[in-house]
Design an enzyme around this catalytic site. Structure first.
Site, short mmCIF file in Angstrom:
data_model
loop_
_atom_site.label_atom_id
_atom_site.label_comp_id
_atom_site.label_asym_id
_atom_site.label_seq_id
_atom_site.Cartn_x
_atom_site.Cartn_y
_atom_site.Cartn_z
N SER A 163 -86.11 -47.10 -34.27
CA SER A 163 -84.75 -46.58 -34.41
C SER A 163 -84.46 -45.72 -33.18
CB SER A 163 -84.68 -45.71 -35.68
OG SER A 163 -83.50 -44.93 -35.71
N TYR A 179 -87.28 -38.97 -41.36
CA TYR A 179 -86.97 -40.25 -40.72
C TYR A 179 -87.42 -40.24 -39.26
CZ TYR A 179 -84.34 -44.49 -39.63
OH TYR A 179 -83.99 -45.76 -39.25
#
Ligand code: NAD
Length: 251
Positions: free
Chosen positions: A138, A151
């Site tokens: 990501s 995350y």
């Protein structure tokens, strides 16, 4: 170019969002695609969509947090040429707001999921001297994302796993790369948006982090996966492909 006929792909989390788009794109290039997910309904829907479009796909019920299930996957699928470790989960919060339960869930899916399945499938790729592993990291694996402590932690780990695997197996014909999308319009982002009191303002803020002012489309991530899966990317390993509308370039 990008002919994947005679190749077999396994895409985790392919019952939704980015994983579904990647499964569809690899199937369009003539790969046989194993659509792996814990969600049978979403997975079977992806399989139906691929078949309706003339492609080949099969559903594999798989929870990537189970080492045992991952070790057993090849017995069902047979040899896999392209492994896409896409299944992932998200959570909002700083370190102070992140519970141990959230942290465990994020580490189990986003980090150990990649570890379990790669460890299960890599030996057969090494035996055959070829294979492409594509991990979904990501933007949050390259720069920290505000309010996404858990995350960001897990996606930095995915980038690290990608580089470590690529390096350790660099002379084998097996390539390992990762994709680093910005905000992609999928159920994953919709769920994050639902956590904000002012959803419209949150949407605009999330879209504006891409320098070109819009969210990424799942098929734009899938196009990069197709390239990395193909023989045209023979010289590409250990890389992070940014698909972030310039987010990581700077402000
Ligand atoms: P999504 O929520 O739309 O889909 C995720 C899929 O993973 C679902 O079908 C879900 O059932 C499956 N899944 C969850 N846990 C699983 C498990 N334990 N075993 C197997 N399958 C499981 O998410 P998405 O937006 O398509 O994201 C896919 C990947 O891309 C994730 O790794 C995510 O972190 C990453 N990513 C997403 C964005 C974004 O903005 N959407 C941005 C960057 C990276």
């Amino acid at each position: 170019m990008f002919d994947l006929s005679h190749k077999s792909a396994l895409v985790t989390g392919a019952g939704s969002g980015i994983g579904r788009a990647i499964a569809q794109t690899l199937a369009q290039a003539d790969a046989l695609v194993w659509v792996a997910d814990i969600n049978a309904e979403g997975g079977n829907e992806t399989v139906s969509q691929i078949k309706q479009a003339g492609g080949s796909a099969k559903f594999l019920s798989l929870d990537v947090t189970s080492a045992e299930a991952c070790q057993g996957a090849l017995a069902t699928t047979g040899p896999i040429d392209i492994l896409v470790n896409n299944a992932g989960v998200g959570a909002v919060g700083t370190i102070l707001e992140t519970t141990r339960e959230d942290m465990d869930r994020m580490l189990n899916v986003n980090v150990l999921g990649v570890y379990h399945l790669s460890q299960a499938i890599l030996p057969s790729m090494l035996e055959r001297g070829s294979g492409s592993v594509i991990n979904l990291a990501s933007i949050g694996g390259v720069v920290a994302v505000r309010d996404r402590f858990a995350y960001t932690t897990t996606k930095f780990a995915v980038v690290g796993m990608t580089k470590a695997m690529a390096l350790d197996h660099s002379h084998t014909g097996v390539r390992v790369n990762c994709l680093c999308p910005g905000r992609v319009e999928t159920p994953f982002v919709q769920a994050r948006l639902d956590e904000y009191p002012d959803r419209d303002a949150a949407y605009k803020e999330m879209a504006s982090t891409q320098l070109n002012g819009r969210m990424v489309r799942p098929e734009e991530v899938a196009a990069a996966a197709l390239y990395l899966a193909s023989d045209e990317a023979a010289m590409v390993t250990g890389s992070c492909q940014m698909i972030d509308g310039g987010w990581s370039a700077g402000k």
